[in-house]
Write an enzyme that holds these catalytic residues in place. Structure first.
Site, PDB file in Angstrom:
ATOM      1  N   ASP A 159       0.670  -1.469  -0.269  1.00  0.00           N
ATOM      2  CA  ASP A 159      -0.481  -0.010   0.047  1.00  0.00           C
ATOM      3  C   ASP A 159       0.523   1.333   0.180  1.00  0.00           C
ATOM      4  OD1 ASP A 159      -2.633   1.862   0.387  1.00  0.00           O
ATOM      5  OD2 ASP A 159      -1.581   1.728   2.456  1.00  0.00           O
TER       6      ASP A 159
ATOM      7  N   ASP B 239       0.275   5.107   0.773  1.00  0.00           N
ATOM      8  CA  ASP B 239       0.050   5.874   1.923  1.00  0.00           C
ATOM      9  C   ASP B 239      -0.633   5.307   3.165  1.00  0.00           C
ATOM     10  OD1 ASP B 239      -0.332   7.788   0.311  1.00  0.00           O
ATOM     11  OD2 ASP B 239      -2.889   8.081  -0.714  1.00  0.00           O
TER      12      ASP B 239
END
Length: 179
Positions: A10, A12
Site C-alpha cells: 500500500d 499512503d
C-alpha cells in the site's frame, strides 16, 4: 512456466506520510514525504528476489482533487526516488474510482492484486500484501496472500504478521526468504 514471488505494498501510510503535520493528502509530487528507511526497504525486498508492486486506492482522482496525469507524475517521482537504494518497483496499480463506487479494484477488493499476479505470473502463495489499514489486509486475504500490518500494534487488524515499519518488515522478509 516460472512463478515469481511478490510483495504488494500500500502507498499512503506505508511508503509515504499522509494526514501528518507536513501533508494532508498527496495530490502533487512535492507532497511526497517518505517514511523512515522506505528506499532501503525497497532495496532489501529486491535483494530477496521479490517483485515489488504498489497497490493504492486513489479516490481523489474520481472525486476531482487531482487528475490522472497528476497521479502519474506522483508515481513517476516515487518510483525514481524509491529505486535510489537499488530496489525496483515492478509496477504501480491505482484504483481511481470514487469511494463506494462498487468497483472490483478498490481495496478491500482484490482486483488490483489479482490483475498484477496474472500479468506477472506471481505465485500468490509465496507473496505478501503489506498495508496499514484493514482494507489492505482484507484485499491481501481475498487474493490469497500472506498479510503484513504496518503500524502500532492493532488488535483489530487480523494480519498474519505485524511490524512497526516497512523497513522492519523488509528485514524480516529478507531473513526468511531463503528458508
Amino acid at each position: 512456466m516460472t512463478k515469481n514471488k511478490a510483495v504488494f505494498i500500500d502507498r499512503d501510510g506505508v511508503i509515504n506520510e499522509v494526514l501528518t503535520k507536513r501533508v494532508k493528502f498527496v495530490n502533487k509530487p512535492n507532497d511526497l514525504f517518505y517514511l523512515d528507511k522506505v528506499p532501503e526497504a525497497i532495496g532489501l525486498l529486491s535483494s530477496a528476489d521479490y517483485l515489488i508492486f504498489v497497490v493504492t486506492n486513489q479516490g481523489g482522482v474520481g472525486l476531482g482533487y487531482m487528475t490522472e496525469e497528476q497521479l502519474e507524475k506522483i508515481h513517476k517521482k516515487m518510483k525514481i526516488d524509491l529505486e535510489s537504494e537499488g530496489g525496483e518497483i515492478q509496477d504501480i496499480a491505482s484504483c481511481i474510482h470514487k469511494p463506494n463506487e462498487g468497483c472490483s479494484c478498490r481495496k478491500p477488493e482484490a482486483g488490483m492484486i489479482l490483475k498484477l499476479a496474472e500479468q506477472y505470473k506471481i505465485d500468490i502463495d509465496k507473496s505478501y500484501m503489506i498495508g496499514d489499514r484493514d482494507v489492505d489486509i482484507e484485499a491481501g486475504r481475498k487474493a490469497g496472500c500472506s498479510t503484513i500490518f504496518i503500524g502500532k500494534e492493532d488488535n483489530t487488524v487480523d494480519a498474519n504478521f505485524s511490524f512497526p515499519t516497512l523497513y522492519a518488515a523488509a528485514n524480516w522478509l529478507k531473513s526468511t526468504s531463503n528458508l
